[in-house]
Design a protein around this motif. Structure first.
Motif, short mmCIF file in Angstrom:
data_model
loop_
_atom_site.label_atom_id
_atom_site.label_comp_id
_atom_site.label_asym_id
_atom_site.label_seq_id
_atom_site.Cartn_x
_atom_site.Cartn_y
_atom_site.Cartn_z
N VAL A 299 0.85 -1.20 0.00
CA VAL A 299 0.00 0.00 0.00
C VAL A 299 0.88 1.24 0.00
N ASN A 300 0.68 2.09 -1.02
CA ASN A 300 1.26 3.44 -0.98
C ASN A 300 0.19 4.33 -0.38
N ALA A 301 0.36 4.67 0.88
CA ALA A 301 -0.69 5.38 1.62
C ALA A 301 -0.71 6.87 1.31
N HIS A 302 -1.90 7.46 1.43
CA HIS A 302 -2.01 8.91 1.32
C HIS A 302 -1.19 9.56 2.42
N GLY A 303 -1.26 9.01 3.63
CA GLY A 303 -0.35 9.33 4.72
C GLY A 303 0.08 10.76 4.86
N THR A 304 -0.84 11.64 5.22
CA THR A 304 -0.52 13.07 5.27
C THR A 304 0.19 13.50 6.53
N SER A 305 0.22 12.68 7.56
CA SER A 305 0.78 13.05 8.86
C SER A 305 -0.16 13.95 9.65
N THR A 306 -1.42 13.97 9.27
CA THR A 306 -2.44 14.66 10.05
C THR A 306 -3.18 13.65 10.92
N SER A 307 -3.74 14.13 12.00
CA SER A 307 -4.37 13.23 12.98
C SER A 307 -5.52 12.44 12.37
N LEU A 308 -6.48 13.13 11.74
CA LEU A 308 -7.68 12.44 11.26
C LEU A 308 -7.41 11.57 10.05
N ASN A 309 -6.63 12.07 9.08
CA ASN A 309 -6.41 11.29 7.87
C ASN A 309 -5.67 9.99 8.17
N ASP A 310 -4.58 10.07 8.94
CA ASP A 310 -3.81 8.87 9.21
C ASP A 310 -4.61 7.85 10.01
N ALA A 311 -5.42 8.33 10.95
CA ALA A 311 -6.22 7.41 11.76
C ALA A 311 -7.25 6.69 10.89
N GLY A 312 -7.94 7.44 10.03
CA GLY A 312 -8.94 6.82 9.17
C GLY A 312 -8.33 5.86 8.17
N GLU A 313 -7.18 6.25 7.61
CA GLU A 313 -6.54 5.39 6.61
C GLU A 313 -5.99 4.12 7.25
N ALA A 314 -5.39 4.26 8.43
CA ALA A 314 -4.88 3.07 9.13
C ALA A 314 -6.02 2.12 9.46
N ALA A 315 -7.16 2.65 9.90
CA ALA A 315 -8.31 1.81 10.20
C ALA A 315 -8.82 1.09 8.95
N LEU A 316 -8.81 1.81 7.82
CA LEU A 316 -9.23 1.20 6.56
C LEU A 316 -8.31 0.03 6.18
N ILE A 317 -7.01 0.25 6.26
CA ILE A 317 -6.06 -0.80 5.91
C ILE A 317 -6.23 -2.01 6.82
N THR A 318 -6.40 -1.76 8.11
CA THR A 318 -6.57 -2.85 9.06
C THR A 318 -7.84 -3.64 8.77
N ARG A 319 -8.91 -2.92 8.44
CA ARG A 319 -10.21 -3.57 8.23
C ARG A 319 -10.25 -4.39 6.96
N LEU A 320 -9.74 -3.84 5.86
CA LEU A 320 -9.84 -4.53 4.57
C LEU A 320 -8.64 -5.40 4.25
N LEU A 321 -7.48 -5.02 4.77
CA LEU A 321 -6.24 -5.72 4.43
C LEU A 321 -5.62 -6.26 5.71
N ALA A 322 -6.36 -7.12 6.38
CA ALA A 322 -5.96 -7.62 7.70
C ALA A 322 -4.71 -8.49 7.64
N HIS A 323 -4.32 -8.92 6.45
CA HIS A 323 -3.11 -9.72 6.30
C HIS A 323 -1.84 -8.88 6.37
N ARG A 324 -1.99 -7.58 6.59
CA ARG A 324 -0.90 -6.64 6.85
C ARG A 324 0.12 -6.54 5.71
N PRO A 325 -0.32 -6.00 4.58
CA PRO A 325 0.63 -5.70 3.50
C PRO A 325 1.57 -4.58 3.94
N SER A 326 2.71 -4.48 3.28
CA SER A 326 3.65 -3.40 3.59
C SER A 326 3.02 -2.05 3.25
N VAL A 327 3.34 -1.03 4.05
CA VAL A 327 2.79 0.31 3.88
C VAL A 327 3.93 1.33 3.83
N THR A 328 3.89 2.20 2.84
CA THR A 328 4.81 3.33 2.80
C THR A 328 4.00 4.60 2.62
#
Length: 408
Positions: A299-328
């Motif tokens: 996953v190439n994350a949007h990863g803005t370093s803001t509180s709300l965006n990173d929290a929502g995106e991390a939750a999305l990755i955990t929920r849909l991609l529970a097998h834990r692909p690499s994230v940058t």
């Protein structure tokens, strides 16, 4: 399923370098490009990630037409030239009627707005540049790239805030799929670092305030993240239907196999806390490719370093991609180039797939404890990437996900 298209060319100009090779090297090195910005002196946030080349250097690279272009357009033209050359294409011999240009942009030439408003207020109407309107139009980067490449096919300029570059790639894929072109030069550009724009983002609470440690400011998915660093740049991809690329013997660097675009319909600036629109975009991109969620391994994350965006995106990755692909998350190195970010990061995702290498997230030793995601940190990770997704999210609730696979 939607027929995949080949990515046959890449062009980049970013704070990390003036071409693809130097940008990729710097991103893999994982050190932020943020520096104090003299143009922002005296503001609460006085640092940014600028492209290193000054205007004169850009002008020399572009040539005679540079005088009429604002900075964001110059970046787009240079990145497009590199992408077309990388694809092994020659604008003097191609069928120009079958070449489309799709360049997204979010804010455009904000410095031109500010300078010409100052001239009007301080010196009067006669001192306002006659180029003001053509320079500030958001479509002009696409227009100037079309002129520079002599491309006569569709020329479009999507504006979906920080998802603009990714939207442009998705639109270009649709133009190819519908048969409206054979070659699409697509991506995003932005050069919006100015005193007003910086102050505006600061007032929104979106920018990091680490003025005493600017190279440590952008830290996607970190527990102590406090906002992004403004950046600029351009990213361009050359896309072709696979049979068209094969017929001319072109190298395919990767395959764009799916695009998902949705809207949160939630809030002008805050993401949907449940990331429902983003989830739909991810599912759509994978469905178009005929892929299941468990097949995504990067996953190439949007990863803005803001509180709300990173929290929502991390939750999305955990929920849909529970097998834990690499994230940058490249914004740790490059800052946030707004309308260019989605295209720059799509190009970096192509490179990660091609080189089987995941760049590290700058300034991150480990993700926040509440984020159960596999962030790559400290050094690049060698990985056999088979399926990668690139996330882009923008103000207004725009969500775009691009799915890419290896060319062979």
């Amino acid at each position: 399923m939607t027929a995949p298209v080949a990515v046959t060319g890449l062009g980049l100009i970013t704070p990390a370098g003036g071409d693809v090779e130097s940008t990729w090297s710097a991103v893999c090195h994982g050190v932020s490009t943020a520096t104090p910005d003299p143009a922002l002196t005296g503001l609460p946030v006085d640092f940014s990630c600028r492209v290193r080349d000054a205007s004169d250097a850009l002008d020399q690279r572009i040539g005679r037409a540079a005088w009429r272009m604002p900075r964001n357009t110059k970046l787009a033209v240079l990145a497009a030239r590199e992408a077309v050359h990388d694809a092994g294409l020659d604008p003097s011999t191609w069928n120009a009627d079958r070449v489309a240009v799709v360049i997204g942009c979010g804010l455009g030439a904000s410095a031109v707005h500010e300078e010409q408003a100052r001239r009007l207020a301080e010196m009067g109407a006669d001192m306002v540049s006659a180029l003001t309107i053509p320079q500030v139009l958001l479509n002009m980067a696409a227009g100037e790239v079309s002129i520079d490449l002599k491309a006569h096919g569709p020329s479009l300029a999507p504006a979906t805030a920080c998802a603009s570059g990714a939207t442009a790639i998705a639109v270009a894929r649709d133009l190819l799929a519908s048969g409206q072109c054979d070659i699409a030069v697509a991506g995003g550009t932005e050069a919006a670092i100015s005193r007003l724009v910086t102050t505006g983002f600061w007032r929104l609470g979106a920018l990091s305030s680490r003025t005493d440690a600017v190279t440590e400011a952008s830290r996607p998915f970190a527990a102590d993240r406090d906002g992004f660093v403004l950046g600029e740049g351009a990213g361009i991809l050359v896309l072709e239907r696979e049979e068209h690329a094969a017929a001319r013997g072109a190298r395919s660097r990767a395959r764009l196999v799916g695009c998902g675009s949705t809207s949160d319909a939630h809030h002008p600036t805050a993401p949907d806390p449940g990331a429902n629109g983003a989830e739909s975009a991810l599912r759509t991109a994978l469905a178009q490719a005929g892929l299941a969620t468990h097949e995504v391994n990067h996953v190439n994350a949007h990863g803005t370093s803001t509180s709300l965006n990173d929290a929502g995106e991390a939750a999305l990755i955990t929920r849909l991609l529970a097998h834990r692909p690499s994230v940058t998350a490249p914004k740790g190195v490059l800052g946030h180039s707004l309308g260019a970010a989605g295209a720059v990061e799509a190009a970096l995702t192509v490179l990660a797939v091609e080189h089987r290498t995941v760049p590290p997230i700058a300034n991150l030793h480990a993700p926040a404890l509440e984020f159960d995601i596999d962030c790559v940190t400290e050094r690049p990770r060698q990985q056999d990437i088979r399926v990668a997704v690139s996330h882009s999210f923008g103000f207004g609730g725009h969500n775009v996900v691009l799915a890419l696979t290896r060319a062979s």
